[in-house]
Design a protein around this motif. Structure first.
Motif, PDB file in Angstrom:
ATOM      1  N   VAL A  51      39.808  30.897  50.672  1.00 22.61           N
ATOM      2  CA  VAL A  51      39.212  29.927  51.605  1.00 22.61           C
ATOM      3  C   VAL A  51      38.050  29.165  50.961  1.00 22.61           C
ATOM      4  N   PRO A  52      37.032  29.846  50.394  1.00 24.41           N
ATOM      5  CA  PRO A  52      35.975  29.069  49.737  1.00 24.41           C
ATOM      6  C   PRO A  52      36.472  28.284  48.519  1.00 24.41           C
ATOM      7  N   LEU A  53      37.479  28.793  47.825  1.00 20.64           N
ATOM      8  CA  LEU A  53      38.035  28.030  46.703  1.00 20.64           C
ATOM      9  C   LEU A  53      38.674  26.737  47.203  1.00 20.64           C
ATOM     10  N   ALA A  54      39.397  26.802  48.331  1.00 21.82           N
ATOM     11  CA  ALA A  54      39.999  25.594  48.909  1.00 21.82           C
ATOM     12  C   ALA A  54      38.914  24.610  49.342  1.00 21.82           C
ATOM     13  N   GLY A 162      44.054  28.228  37.031  1.00 18.55           N
ATOM     14  CA  GLY A 162      42.760  28.121  36.382  1.00 18.55           C
ATOM     15  C   GLY A 162      42.784  28.774  35.023  1.00 18.55           C
ATOM     16  N   LYS A 163      43.207  30.040  34.983  1.00 19.24           N
ATOM     17  CA  LYS A 163      43.246  30.774  33.715  1.00 19.24           C
ATOM     18  C   LYS A 163      44.311  31.855  33.784  1.00 19.24           C
ATOM     19  N   ASN A 164      45.135  31.934  32.752  1.00 20.72           N
ATOM     20  CA  ASN A 164      46.082  33.041  32.609  1.00 20.72           C
ATOM     21  C   ASN A 164      45.338  34.205  31.970  1.00 20.72           C
ATOM     22  N   LEU A 165      45.390  35.350  32.631  1.00 22.26           N
ATOM     23  CA  LEU A 165      44.656  36.526  32.158  1.00 22.26           C
ATOM     24  C   LEU A 165      45.625  37.690  32.035  1.00 22.26           C
ATOM     25  N   PRO A 166      46.275  37.842  30.877  1.00 19.26           N
ATOM     26  CA  PRO A 166      47.187  38.978  30.712  1.00 19.26           C
ATOM     27  C   PRO A 166      46.435  40.289  30.903  1.00 19.26           C
ATOM     28  N   THR A 167      47.001  41.160  31.714  1.00 15.96           N
ATOM     29  CA  THR A 167      46.346  42.438  32.014  1.00 15.96           C
ATOM     30  C   THR A 167      47.378  43.553  31.955  1.00 15.96           C
ATOM     31  N   SER A 168      46.858  44.770  31.865  1.00 15.94           N
ATOM     32  CA  SER A 168      47.722  45.935  32.043  1.00 15.94           C
ATOM     33  C   SER A 168      47.614  46.349  33.507  1.00 15.94           C
ATOM     34  N   ARG A 169      48.512  47.223  33.936  1.00 15.05           N
ATOM     35  CA  ARG A 169      48.463  47.664  35.335  1.00 15.05           C
ATOM     36  C   ARG A 169      47.256  48.562  35.606  1.00 15.05           C
ATOM     37  N   GLY A 170      46.652  49.087  34.553  1.00 15.28           N
ATOM     38  CA  GLY A 170      45.445  49.902  34.716  1.00 15.28           C
ATOM     39  C   GLY A 170      44.180  49.074  34.780  1.00 15.28           C
ATOM     40  N   GLU A 171      44.337  47.753  34.815  1.00 19.61           N
ATOM     41  CA  GLU A 171      43.194  46.849  34.925  1.00 19.61           C
ATOM     42  C   GLU A 171      43.367  46.001  36.181  1.00 19.61           C
ATOM     43  N   ARG A 172      42.263  45.475  36.681  1.00 14.82           N
ATOM     44  CA  ARG A 172      42.381  44.513  37.774  1.00 14.82           C
ATOM     45  C   ARG A 172      41.411  43.369  37.527  1.00 14.82           C
ATOM     46  N   VAL A 173      41.767  42.228  38.059  1.00 17.50           N
ATOM     47  CA  VAL A 173      40.926  41.048  37.968  1.00 17.50           C
ATOM     48  C   VAL A 173      40.183  40.927  39.287  1.00 17.50           C
ATOM     49  N   GLN A 174      38.873  40.918  39.212  1.00 20.04           N
ATOM     50  CA  GLN A 174      38.043  40.841  40.415  1.00 20.04           C
ATOM     51  C   GLN A 174      37.288  39.518  40.417  1.00 20.04           C
ATOM     52  N   VAL A 175      37.601  38.676  41.404  1.00 21.77           N
ATOM     53  CA  VAL A 175      36.919  37.396  41.552  1.00 21.77           C
ATOM     54  C   VAL A 175      35.756  37.575  42.521  1.00 21.77           C
ATOM     55  N   GLN A 176      34.595  37.124  42.115  1.00 21.23           N
ATOM     56  CA  GLN A 176      33.418  37.148  42.977  1.00 21.23           C
ATOM     57  C   GLN A 176      32.936  35.720  43.149  1.00 21.23           C
ATOM     58  N   LEU A 177      32.733  35.321  44.411  1.00 14.81           N
ATOM     59  CA  LEU A 177      32.307  33.963  44.730  1.00 14.81           C
ATOM     60  C   LEU A 177      31.015  33.992  45.529  1.00 14.81           C
ATOM     61  N   VAL A 178      30.168  33.002  45.294  1.00 18.04           N
ATOM     62  CA  VAL A 178      28.868  32.928  45.958  1.00 18.04           C
ATOM     63  C   VAL A 178      29.009  33.037  47.470  1.00 18.04           C
ATOM     64  N   GLU A 179      30.028  32.385  48.038  1.00 22.39           N
ATOM     65  CA  GLU A 179      30.193  32.347  49.488  1.00 22.39           C
ATOM     66  C   GLU A 179      30.471  33.731  50.088  1.00 22.39           C
ATOM     67  N   ARG A 185      31.678  34.768  39.465  1.00 22.56           N
ATOM     68  CA  ARG A 185      32.163  35.290  38.196  1.00 22.56           C
ATOM     69  C   ARG A 185      33.536  35.919  38.417  1.00 22.56           C
ATOM     70  N   VAL A 186      34.278  36.026  37.316  1.00 19.16           N
ATOM     71  CA  VAL A 186      35.562  36.717  37.328  1.00 19.16           C
ATOM     72  C   VAL A 186      35.451  37.870  36.343  1.00 19.16           C
ATOM     73  N   LEU A 187      35.753  39.073  36.828  1.00 17.69           N
ATOM     74  CA  LEU A 187      35.619  40.284  36.026  1.00 17.69           C
ATOM     75  C   LEU A 187      36.984  40.878  35.721  1.00 17.69           C
ATOM     76  N   LEU A 188      37.111  41.488  34.559  1.00 15.66           N
ATOM     77  CA  LEU A 188      38.241  42.346  34.246  1.00 15.66           C
ATOM     78  C   LEU A 188      37.727  43.772  34.379  1.00 15.66           C
ATOM     79  N   VAL A 189      38.295  44.506  35.327  1.00 20.84           N
ATOM     80  CA  VAL A 189      37.841  45.870  35.612  1.00 20.84           C
ATOM     81  C   VAL A 189      38.916  46.844  35.176  1.00 20.84           C
ATOM     82  N   SER A 190      38.558  47.756  34.285  1.00 16.74           N
ATOM     83  CA  SER A 190      39.477  48.809  33.860  1.00 16.74           C
ATOM     84  C   SER A 190      39.310  49.972  34.813  1.00 16.74           C
TER      85      SER A 190
END
Length: 198
Positions: A51-54, A162-179, A185-190
């Protein structure tokens, strides 16, 4: 005290900072303008961070093109294929948080650009398309995501990435937005393998 060989400890790495997210959204906005007739475009954010991205993309498209595109939001809670809603008994699973779907425009004849933060298995997008079609039949549906982490389980492909982020299944991509999170920021979390579907 945690053992040294404890594998449950999460580690995180910043993949995109505030400036990178801003540049990425500007590029996606330009691509939407170039590839569509923006007078017939509506941006529909998928709760929560879509929603905030839109909203940001709408501001950028207006800034770059002079056109104000329609804006909406969609809640996919009751369209998910992994939802467990309680009947008359105590719930066995955490109950879903239901949010508003706001589509205050006619879908017919429109190009709907679904907006989400991370594309993973594709199940969230399938649910969003199902929810959308409860309200009408747009001319076309496109998909814009801030990050594509791979591991698709359904034949769904984003139109704007925006960005292709190859990951393993033991990782997750966590998007954090000001709103939502008070930081961009976008984090790669193992972490141990996730069981949820994005």
């Amino acid at each position: 005290m945690r053992a040294l060989n404890d594998t449950s400890v999460e580690s995180e790495k910043v993949l995109l900072d505030e400036e990178a997210i801003s540049r990425t959204l500007s590029r996606i906005a330009h691509e939407i303008i170039e590839r569509t007739d923006v007078t017939t475009v509506a941006l529909v954010g998928i709760h929560t961070r879509g929603v905030p991205l839109a909203q940001r993309l709408r501001r950028l498209i207006e800034e770059f093109s002079g056109e104000e595109v329609a804006l909406g939001s969609v809640d996919i809670t009751f369209h998910r294929d992994d939802l467990h809603v309680r009947g008359g008994e105590a719930p066995l699973h955490p109950q879903p948080l239901v949010r508003d779907t706001k589509l205050e425009f006619r879908l017919e004849g429109m190009t709907i650009v679904l907006v989400d933060d991370v594309l993973y298995t594709g199940r969230t997008i399938r649910a969003a398309i199902d929810a959308l079609f409860d309200y009408g039949r747009p001319a076309r549906v496109q998909l814009a995501v801030l990050a594509d982490r791979g591991h698709r389980e359904l034949p769904i492909r984003p139109d704007y990435v925006g960005k292709n982020l190859p990951t393993s299944r033991g990782e997750r991509v966590q998007v954090q937005l000001v709103e939502v999170d008070e930081v961009d920021r976008v984090l790669l979390v193992s972490t141990p393998e996730e069981t949820t579907h994005d």
